[in-house]
Design an enzyme around this catalytic site. Structure first.
Site, PDB file in Angstrom:
ATOM      1  N   THR A  50       0.888  -1.142  -0.045  1.00  0.00           N
ATOM      2  CA  THR A  50       0.095   0.006   0.018  1.00  0.00           C
ATOM      3  C   THR A  50       0.786   1.337  -0.107  1.00  0.00           C
ATOM      4  OG1 THR A  50      -1.765  -1.230   1.161  1.00  0.00           O
ATOM      5  CG2 THR A  50      -1.819   1.208   1.271  1.00  0.00           C
ATOM      6  N   ALA A  66       4.925  -5.243   6.421  1.00  0.00           N
ATOM      7  CA  ALA A  66       4.871  -6.102   7.947  1.00  0.00           C
ATOM      8  C   ALA A  66       5.825  -7.134   8.240  1.00  0.00           C
ATOM      9  CB  ALA A  66       3.330  -6.204   7.884  1.00  0.00           C
TER      10      ALA A  66
END
Length: 231
Positions: A50, A66
Protein backbone atom coordinates in the site's frame (compact mmCIF):
# COMPACT_ATOMS: atom_id res chain seq x y z
CA UNK A 1 -5.61 -7.75 -8.15
CA UNK A 2 -2.86 -7.69 -10.79
CA UNK A 3 -2.14 -9.22 -14.19
CA UNK A 4 1.49 -10.25 -13.78
CA UNK A 5 2.52 -7.90 -16.61
CA UNK A 6 5.24 -5.68 -15.14
CA UNK A 7 4.80 -1.99 -15.96
CA UNK A 8 8.22 -0.70 -14.96
CA UNK A 9 11.31 -1.48 -12.90
CA UNK A 10 11.91 0.75 -9.88
CA UNK A 11 14.93 1.26 -7.63
CA UNK A 12 15.11 1.11 -3.84
CA UNK A 13 16.19 4.56 -2.65
CA UNK A 14 15.85 3.94 1.08
CA UNK A 15 15.24 0.89 3.27
CA UNK A 16 14.22 1.88 6.80
CA UNK A 17 14.21 -1.16 9.08
CA UNK A 18 12.71 -1.13 12.58
CA UNK A 19 11.25 -3.59 15.08
CA UNK A 20 7.74 -2.83 13.77
CA UNK A 21 8.57 -3.60 10.15
CA UNK A 22 10.10 -1.86 7.19
CA UNK A 23 9.37 1.30 5.21
CA UNK A 24 10.73 1.23 1.67
CA UNK A 25 11.15 4.22 -0.62
CA UNK A 26 11.07 3.32 -4.32
CA UNK A 27 12.20 5.73 -7.04
CA UNK A 28 12.69 5.77 -10.85
CA UNK A 29 9.04 4.87 -11.30
CA UNK A 30 7.32 7.94 -12.80
CA UNK A 31 5.35 5.89 -15.41
CA UNK A 32 3.17 4.30 -12.72
CA UNK A 33 2.73 7.34 -10.47
CA UNK A 34 0.79 9.62 -12.83
CA UNK A 35 -2.51 8.65 -11.21
CA UNK A 36 -1.30 7.39 -7.82
CA UNK A 37 -3.30 8.05 -4.65
CA UNK A 38 -2.56 7.33 -1.02
CA UNK A 39 -3.84 3.86 -0.19
CA UNK A 40 -3.38 2.53 -3.73
CA UNK A 41 -1.97 -0.97 -4.15
CA UNK A 42 1.24 -1.51 -6.10
CA UNK A 43 2.75 -4.94 -6.65
CA UNK A 44 6.41 -4.78 -5.65
CA UNK A 45 8.29 -7.92 -6.68
CA UNK A 46 4.94 -9.67 -6.58
CA UNK A 47 3.90 -8.39 -3.16
CA UNK A 48 0.77 -6.26 -2.89
CA UNK A 49 1.85 -3.19 -0.91
CA UNK A 50 0.00 0.00 0.00
CA UNK A 51 1.25 3.45 -0.98
CA UNK A 52 1.65 5.50 2.22
CA UNK A 53 3.44 8.52 0.73
CA UNK A 54 4.64 9.93 -2.61
CA UNK A 55 6.47 13.09 -3.66
CA UNK A 56 4.90 16.06 -5.45
CA UNK A 57 6.87 15.33 -8.63
CA UNK A 58 5.52 11.78 -8.59
CA UNK A 59 8.89 10.16 -9.09
CA UNK A 60 8.95 8.01 -5.96
CA UNK A 61 6.69 6.50 -3.31
CA UNK A 62 6.84 4.78 0.07
CA UNK A 63 5.31 1.50 1.21
CA UNK A 64 5.21 -0.22 4.58
CA UNK A 65 6.13 -3.89 4.94
CA UNK A 66 4.80 -5.86 7.92
CA UNK A 67 6.88 -8.54 9.72
CA UNK A 68 4.63 -11.33 8.37
CA UNK A 69 5.29 -10.16 4.81
CA UNK A 70 9.03 -10.21 5.49
CA UNK A 71 8.75 -13.81 6.69
CA UNK A 72 6.82 -14.96 3.62
CA UNK A 73 8.82 -13.08 0.97
CA UNK A 74 12.35 -12.06 0.09
CA UNK A 75 11.70 -8.33 0.56
CA UNK A 76 13.95 -8.44 3.62
CA UNK A 77 16.89 -9.09 1.30
CA UNK A 78 16.43 -5.80 -0.58
CA UNK A 79 19.05 -3.11 -0.19
CA UNK A 80 19.54 0.42 -1.47
CA UNK A 81 19.88 0.37 -5.31
CA UNK A 82 18.08 -3.01 -5.58
CA UNK A 83 15.74 -3.15 -8.57
CA UNK A 84 12.10 -4.21 -8.15
CA UNK A 85 9.26 -5.14 -10.51
CA UNK A 86 6.30 -2.77 -10.24
CA UNK A 87 2.67 -3.08 -11.38
CA UNK A 88 -0.37 -1.04 -10.40
CA UNK A 89 -3.58 -2.80 -9.40
CA UNK A 90 -5.90 -3.47 -12.34
CA UNK A 91 -8.79 -1.22 -13.31
CA UNK A 92 -11.99 -2.19 -15.11
CA UNK A 93 -10.53 -1.37 -18.53
CA UNK A 94 -7.27 -3.34 -18.25
CA UNK A 95 -6.70 -6.29 -20.58
CA UNK A 96 -5.79 -9.46 -18.66
CA UNK A 97 -2.72 -10.34 -20.71
CA UNK A 98 -1.11 -12.45 -17.98
CA UNK A 99 -3.23 -14.24 -15.38
CA UNK A 100 -5.05 -13.30 -12.17
CA UNK A 101 -2.35 -12.43 -9.62
CA UNK A 102 -3.38 -11.52 -6.08
CA UNK A 103 -0.08 -10.13 -4.87
CA UNK A 104 -0.22 -12.60 -1.96
CA UNK A 105 3.12 -14.39 -2.08
CA UNK A 106 3.01 -18.04 -0.97
CA UNK A 107 6.70 -18.76 -0.57
CA UNK A 108 10.11 -18.08 -2.03
CA UNK A 109 12.23 -20.20 -4.37
CA UNK A 110 15.93 -20.39 -5.14
CA UNK A 111 17.35 -20.32 -8.66
CA UNK A 112 19.18 -23.64 -9.06
CA UNK A 113 19.86 -23.47 -12.80
CA UNK A 114 20.06 -20.73 -15.43
CA UNK A 115 21.09 -21.33 -19.01
CA UNK A 116 20.49 -19.86 -22.47
CA UNK A 117 18.11 -21.61 -24.85
CA UNK A 118 18.34 -19.83 -28.18
CA UNK A 119 17.42 -16.21 -27.50
CA UNK A 120 15.51 -17.22 -24.36
CA UNK A 121 16.82 -18.07 -20.89
CA UNK A 122 15.73 -21.25 -19.09
CA UNK A 123 15.44 -21.06 -15.30
CA UNK A 124 14.92 -23.83 -12.76
CA UNK A 125 13.74 -23.02 -9.23
CA UNK A 126 13.49 -25.00 -5.99
CA UNK A 127 10.74 -24.10 -3.51
CA UNK A 128 11.56 -23.31 0.11
CA UNK A 129 8.17 -24.65 1.22
CA UNK A 130 7.91 -27.93 -0.68
CA UNK A 131 4.13 -28.38 -0.31
CA UNK A 132 3.42 -25.66 -2.88
CA UNK A 133 4.72 -27.90 -5.66
CA UNK A 134 1.24 -29.49 -5.54
CA UNK A 135 -0.19 -26.36 -7.19
CA UNK A 136 2.44 -26.12 -9.94
CA UNK A 137 1.63 -27.96 -13.16
CA UNK A 138 3.16 -28.24 -16.61
CA UNK A 139 1.95 -25.36 -18.84
CA UNK A 140 0.20 -23.76 -15.87
CA UNK A 141 0.60 -20.18 -14.67
CA UNK A 142 2.90 -18.92 -11.94
CA UNK A 143 3.91 -15.45 -10.69
CA UNK A 144 7.66 -15.02 -10.11
CA UNK A 145 8.53 -11.70 -8.49
CA UNK A 146 5.13 -10.61 -9.77
CA UNK A 147 5.79 -11.66 -13.38
CA UNK A 148 3.22 -13.95 -15.00
CA UNK A 149 5.09 -16.90 -16.53
CA UNK A 150 4.30 -20.36 -17.92
CA UNK A 151 5.65 -23.56 -16.37
CA UNK A 152 7.75 -25.61 -18.81
CA UNK A 153 8.53 -28.57 -16.54
CA UNK A 154 7.93 -29.83 -13.00
CA UNK A 155 9.88 -32.23 -10.76
CA UNK A 156 7.57 -33.04 -7.83
CA UNK A 157 10.17 -35.16 -6.00
CA UNK A 158 12.61 -32.23 -5.80
CA UNK A 159 9.99 -29.47 -5.48
CA UNK A 160 11.53 -27.91 -8.58
CA UNK A 161 10.04 -26.32 -11.68
CA UNK A 162 11.27 -24.49 -14.76
CA UNK A 163 10.19 -21.54 -16.90
CA UNK A 164 11.45 -19.85 -20.06
CA UNK A 165 12.11 -16.10 -20.18
CA UNK A 166 11.84 -14.86 -23.77
CA UNK A 167 14.21 -12.22 -25.13
CA UNK A 168 11.55 -9.46 -25.12
CA UNK A 169 10.90 -9.92 -21.38
CA UNK A 170 14.55 -10.00 -20.38
CA UNK A 171 14.83 -6.20 -20.35
CA UNK A 172 11.36 -5.70 -18.83
CA UNK A 173 11.66 -7.67 -15.57
CA UNK A 174 14.34 -8.16 -12.93
CA UNK A 175 14.60 -11.95 -13.31
CA UNK A 176 17.17 -11.61 -16.10
CA UNK A 177 19.44 -9.78 -13.63
CA UNK A 178 19.40 -12.63 -11.14
CA UNK A 179 21.90 -15.47 -10.89
CA UNK A 180 22.01 -19.02 -9.52
CA UNK A 181 21.54 -18.93 -5.74
CA UNK A 182 19.33 -15.82 -5.76
CA UNK A 183 15.77 -16.04 -4.49
CA UNK A 184 12.43 -15.02 -6.00
CA UNK A 185 8.92 -14.53 -4.65
CA UNK A 186 6.42 -17.18 -5.72
CA UNK A 187 2.64 -16.95 -5.98
CA UNK A 188 1.06 -20.13 -7.29
CA UNK A 189 -2.09 -20.05 -9.41
CA UNK A 190 -5.16 -19.47 -7.24
CA UNK A 191 -7.19 -21.90 -9.36
CA UNK A 192 -5.39 -24.94 -7.93
CA UNK A 193 -6.07 -23.83 -4.36
CA UNK A 194 -9.76 -23.30 -5.08
CA UNK A 195 -10.12 -26.73 -6.68
CA UNK A 196 -8.34 -28.41 -3.75
CA UNK A 197 -10.61 -26.60 -1.27
CA UNK A 198 -13.77 -27.67 -3.10
CA UNK A 199 -12.64 -31.29 -3.34
CA UNK A 200 -11.69 -31.43 0.35
CA UNK A 201 -15.02 -29.88 1.35
CA UNK A 202 -16.99 -32.29 -0.83
CA UNK A 203 -15.10 -35.33 0.46
CA UNK A 204 -15.57 -34.23 4.07
CA UNK A 205 -19.32 -33.85 3.59
CA UNK A 206 -19.59 -37.27 1.97
CA UNK A 207 -17.50 -38.97 4.66
CA UNK A 208 -19.77 -37.49 7.34
CA UNK A 209 -22.88 -38.78 5.57
CA UNK A 210 -23.38 -42.52 5.97
CA UNK A 211 -25.80 -42.56 3.04
CA UNK A 212 -23.44 -40.78 0.64
CA UNK A 213 -22.34 -42.49 -2.56
CA UNK A 214 -18.73 -42.41 -1.39
CA UNK A 215 -19.47 -44.21 1.89
CA UNK A 216 -21.60 -46.77 0.07
CA UNK A 217 -18.77 -47.39 -2.39
CA UNK A 218 -16.23 -47.81 0.43
CA UNK A 219 -18.55 -50.18 2.31
CA UNK A 220 -19.07 -52.20 -0.85
CA UNK A 221 -15.32 -52.52 -1.45
CA UNK A 222 -14.67 -53.52 2.19
CA UNK A 223 -17.41 -56.15 2.11
CA UNK A 224 -16.05 -57.63 -1.10
CA UNK A 225 -12.51 -57.80 0.26
CA UNK A 226 -13.68 -59.42 3.50
CA UNK A 227 -15.57 -62.10 1.54
CA UNK A 228 -12.49 -62.75 -0.59
CA UNK A 229 -10.33 -63.21 2.54
CA UNK A 230 -12.84 -65.58 4.08
CA UNK A 231 -12.87 -67.96 1.10
Amino acid sequence: MFTGLIETIGTIENYDDSKDGVVITITDCSPILEDVHLGDSISTNGVCLTVIEFDEQRTKFKVGVAPETLRKTNLGNLTTTSNVNLERAVTSDVRLGGHVVQGHVDTIATIVDKKPDGEAISYTFELRDKEFINYIVHKGFIAIDGTSLTITSVDDSKAQFSIMLISYSQSKVILAQKKIGDTVNIEVDLTGKLIEKQIESNLRQQMNNEESQLNKLISSIVERKVKELMK
